[in-house]
Design a protein around this motif. Structure first.
Motif, PDB file in Angstrom:
ATOM      1  N   GLY A 178      65.641  93.092 -32.797  1.00 15.83           N
ATOM      2  CA  GLY A 178      65.298  91.681 -32.956  1.00 15.83           C
ATOM      3  C   GLY A 178      64.199  91.253 -31.995  1.00 15.83           C
ATOM      4  O   GLY A 178      63.265  90.538 -32.371  1.00 15.83           O
ATOM      5  N   VAL A 179      64.313  91.698 -30.746  1.00 16.22           N
ATOM      6  CA  VAL A 179      63.281  91.375 -29.753  1.00 16.22           C
ATOM      7  C   VAL A 179      61.958  92.018 -30.146  1.00 16.22           C
ATOM      8  O   VAL A 179      60.891  91.398 -30.025  1.00 16.22           O
ATOM      9  CB  VAL A 179      63.730  91.821 -28.340  1.00 16.22           C
ATOM     10  CG1 VAL A 179      62.584  91.764 -27.356  1.00 16.22           C
ATOM     11  CG2 VAL A 179      64.890  90.962 -27.863  1.00 16.22           C
ATOM     12  N   ASP A 180      62.002  93.256 -30.632  1.00 19.75           N
ATOM     13  CA  ASP A 180      60.775  93.934 -31.063  1.00 19.75           C
ATOM     14  C   ASP A 180      60.125  93.205 -32.243  1.00 19.75           C
ATOM     15  O   ASP A 180      58.904  93.030 -32.287  1.00 19.75           O
ATOM     16  CB  ASP A 180      61.067  95.385 -31.452  1.00 19.75           C
ATOM     17  CG  ASP A 180      61.374  96.262 -30.242  1.00 19.75           C
ATOM     18  OD1 ASP A 180      61.037  95.852 -29.108  1.00 19.75           O
ATOM     19  OD2 ASP A 180      61.959  97.359 -30.448  1.00 19.75           O
ATOM     20  N   GLN A 181      60.950  92.756 -33.199  1.00 22.57           N
ATOM     21  CA  GLN A 181      60.409  92.023 -34.348  1.00 22.57           C
ATOM     22  C   GLN A 181      59.807  90.687 -33.907  1.00 22.57           C
ATOM     23  O   GLN A 181      58.737  90.301 -34.371  1.00 22.57           O
ATOM     24  CB  GLN A 181      61.493  91.787 -35.399  1.00 22.57           C
ATOM     25  CG  GLN A 181      61.903  93.037 -36.139  1.00 22.57           C
ATOM     26  CD  GLN A 181      63.087  92.783 -37.068  1.00 22.57           C
ATOM     27  OE1 GLN A 181      63.687  91.712 -37.053  1.00 22.57           O
ATOM     28  NE2 GLN A 181      63.430  93.783 -37.858  1.00 22.57           N
ATOM     29  N   SER A 182      60.480  89.995 -33.003  1.00 23.86           N
ATOM     30  CA  SER A 182      59.956  88.725 -32.497  1.00 23.86           C
ATOM     31  C   SER A 182      58.661  88.938 -31.747  1.00 23.86           C
ATOM     32  O   SER A 182      57.714  88.167 -31.881  1.00 23.86           O
ATOM     33  CB  SER A 182      60.976  88.049 -31.579  1.00 23.86           C
ATOM     34  OG  SER A 182      62.152  87.745 -32.280  1.00 23.86           O
ATOM     35  N   SER A 183      58.621  89.993 -30.956  1.00 21.42           N
ATOM     36  CA  SER A 183      57.400  90.312 -30.222  1.00 21.42           C
ATOM     37  C   SER A 183      56.247  90.609 -31.182  1.00 21.42           C
ATOM     38  O   SER A 183      55.118  90.159 -30.971  1.00 21.42           O
ATOM     39  CB  SER A 183      57.654  91.504 -29.301  1.00 21.42           C
ATOM     40  OG  SER A 183      56.467  91.865 -28.633  1.00 21.42           O
ATOM     41  N   GLY A 184      56.540  91.340 -32.249  1.00 27.34           N
ATOM     42  CA  GLY A 184      55.512  91.626 -33.251  1.00 27.34           C
ATOM     43  C   GLY A 184      55.024  90.362 -33.935  1.00 27.34           C
ATOM     44  O   GLY A 184      53.824  90.186 -34.186  1.00 27.34           O
ATOM     45  N   ASP A 209      51.265  88.870 -33.919  1.00 23.19           N
ATOM     46  CA  ASP A 209      50.536  88.506 -35.141  1.00 23.19           C
ATOM     47  C   ASP A 209      50.023  87.072 -35.049  1.00 23.19           C
ATOM     48  O   ASP A 209      48.883  86.778 -35.431  1.00 23.19           O
ATOM     49  CB  ASP A 209      51.425  88.644 -36.371  1.00 23.19           C
ATOM     50  CG  ASP A 209      51.748  90.095 -36.706  1.00 23.19           C
ATOM     51  OD1 ASP A 209      51.029  90.991 -36.193  1.00 23.19           O
ATOM     52  OD2 ASP A 209      52.702  90.324 -37.472  1.00 23.19           O
ATOM     53  N   LEU A 210      50.857  86.173 -34.543  1.00 22.65           N
ATOM     54  CA  LEU A 210      50.463  84.777 -34.415  1.00 22.65           C
ATOM     55  C   LEU A 210      49.300  84.627 -33.434  1.00 22.65           C
ATOM     56  O   LEU A 210      48.339  83.889 -33.701  1.00 22.65           O
ATOM     57  CB  LEU A 210      51.656  83.943 -33.951  1.00 22.65           C
ATOM     58  CG  LEU A 210      51.449  82.442 -33.830  1.00 22.65           C
ATOM     59  CD1 LEU A 210      51.139  81.847 -35.197  1.00 22.65           C
ATOM     60  CD2 LEU A 210      52.669  81.780 -33.232  1.00 22.65           C
ATOM     61  N   LEU A 211      49.360  85.340 -32.323  1.00 20.80           N
ATOM     62  CA  LEU A 211      48.264  85.287 -31.352  1.00 20.80           C
ATOM     63  C   LEU A 211      46.979  85.863 -31.936  1.00 20.80           C
ATOM     64  O   LEU A 211      45.887  85.342 -31.698  1.00 20.80           O
ATOM     65  CB  LEU A 211      48.650  86.033 -30.070  1.00 20.80           C
ATOM     66  CG  LEU A 211      49.674  85.337 -29.186  1.00 20.80           C
ATOM     67  CD1 LEU A 211      50.068  86.235 -28.022  1.00 20.80           C
ATOM     68  CD2 LEU A 211      49.128  84.026 -28.667  1.00 20.80           C
ATOM     69  N   GLY A 212      47.099  86.928 -32.707  1.00 17.60           N
ATOM     70  CA  GLY A 212      45.919  87.510 -33.360  1.00 17.60           C
ATOM     71  C   GLY A 212      45.302  86.535 -34.342  1.00 17.60           C
ATOM     72  O   GLY A 212      44.073  86.376 -34.401  1.00 17.60           O
ATOM     73  N   HIS A 213      46.153  85.855 -35.119  1.00 16.83           N
ATOM     74  CA  HIS A 213      45.652  84.868 -36.077  1.00 16.83           C
ATOM     75  C   HIS A 213      44.971  83.705 -35.345  1.00 16.83           C
ATOM     76  O   HIS A 213      43.906  83.242 -35.751  1.00 16.83           O
ATOM     77  CB  HIS A 213      46.796  84.357 -36.945  1.00 16.83           C
ATOM     78  CG  HIS A 213      46.392  83.371 -37.975  1.00 16.83           C
ATOM     79  ND1 HIS A 213      45.599  83.698 -39.047  1.00 16.83           N
ATOM     80  CD2 HIS A 213      46.653  82.045 -38.091  1.00 16.83           C
ATOM     81  CE1 HIS A 213      45.392  82.624 -39.777  1.00 16.83           C
ATOM     82  NE2 HIS A 213      46.028  81.598 -39.219  1.00 16.83           N
ATOM     83  N   ALA A 214      45.597  83.243 -34.257  1.00 18.88           N
ATOM     84  CA  ALA A 214      45.024  82.134 -33.492  1.00 18.88           C
ATOM     85  C   ALA A 214      43.675  82.517 -32.896  1.00 18.88           C
ATOM     86  O   ALA A 214      42.734  81.722 -32.907  1.00 18.88           O
ATOM     87  CB  ALA A 214      45.988  81.697 -32.393  1.00 18.88           C
ATOM     88  N   SER A 215      43.557  83.722 -32.396  1.00 17.63           N
ATOM     89  CA  SER A 215      42.272  84.143 -31.819  1.00 17.63           C
ATOM     90  C   SER A 215      41.201  84.275 -32.895  1.00 17.63           C
ATOM     91  O   SER A 215      40.043  83.929 -32.676  1.00 17.63           O
ATOM     92  CB  SER A 215      42.424  85.450 -31.040  1.00 17.63           C
ATOM     93  OG  SER A 215      42.726  86.509 -31.918  1.00 17.63           O
ATOM     94  N   SER A 216      41.584  84.715 -34.111  1.00 15.79           N
ATOM     95  CA  SER A 216      40.590  84.800 -35.183  1.00 15.79           C
ATOM     96  C   SER A 216      40.154  83.406 -35.623  1.00 15.79           C
ATOM     97  O   SER A 216      38.967  83.177 -35.908  1.00 15.79           O
ATOM     98  CB  SER A 216      41.136  85.595 -36.366  1.00 15.79           C
ATOM     99  OG  SER A 216      42.164  84.885 -37.028  1.00 15.79           O
TER     100      SER A 216
END
Length: 150
Positions: free
Chosen positions: A32-38, A42-49
């Motif tokens: 669960g922690v690994d999925q949340s981290s992923g 993804d959200l940070l990658g989208h925000a940076s794009s």
């Protein structure tokens, strides 16, 4: 020997009958922690794009503005004329908003006047307030029976 100790630790039970080390629960929590981290990655990658896109759009718009100013300079339009155009645009905008506000005020005043006029008309059509004077007027033959059902 290490495998034997591990097996012994996993076999150990407490008073309630549960294993002391619940490996499955810990593994689920880890997944669960690994999925949340992923998901956060993804959200940070989208925000940076999105931020990069906005930066490139700002640069494009700045370059377009510079080119437009250069074209105006080539056409001989002076800065004072450009300021005059901007001032005219501001005045036009103020006139439009002021006109809309004036029309709304006019509509409100007309509606208030109409409601007052209607309220005055309905007061004239009301029967006398006290029943005694209405009955006296009927007895004198000056009006219709206020209590009669038609």
């Amino acid at each position: 020997r290490e495998a034997e100790e591990r097996r012994e630790l996993l076999q150990r039970r407490n008073a309630a009958g549960h294993t002391a080390i619940e490996v499955d629960a810990i593994a689920r929590e880890t997944r669960g922690v690994d999925q949340s981290s992923g998901a956060v990655d993804d959200l940070l990658g989208h925000a940076s794009s999105v931020l990069e896109n906005l930066s490139s759009q700002r640069l494009t718009l700045s370059a377009s503005r510079r080119k437009l100013v250069a074209i105006f300079d080539q056409l001989g339009l002076s800065n004072s004329l450009l300021r005059l155009i901007e001032r005219r645009e501001l005045m036009d905008r103020l006139l439009v908003w002021g006109g809309m506000a004036a029309i709304l005020l006019l509509l409100y005043l007309l509606r208030s006047w109409r409601l007052q006029a209607n309220a005055g008309d309905s007061d004239a059509r009301l029967p006398p307030a006290d029943g005694a004077s209405a009955a006296a007027a009927f007895a004198a033959g000056e009006g219709s029976n206020p209590l009669a059902v038609e």
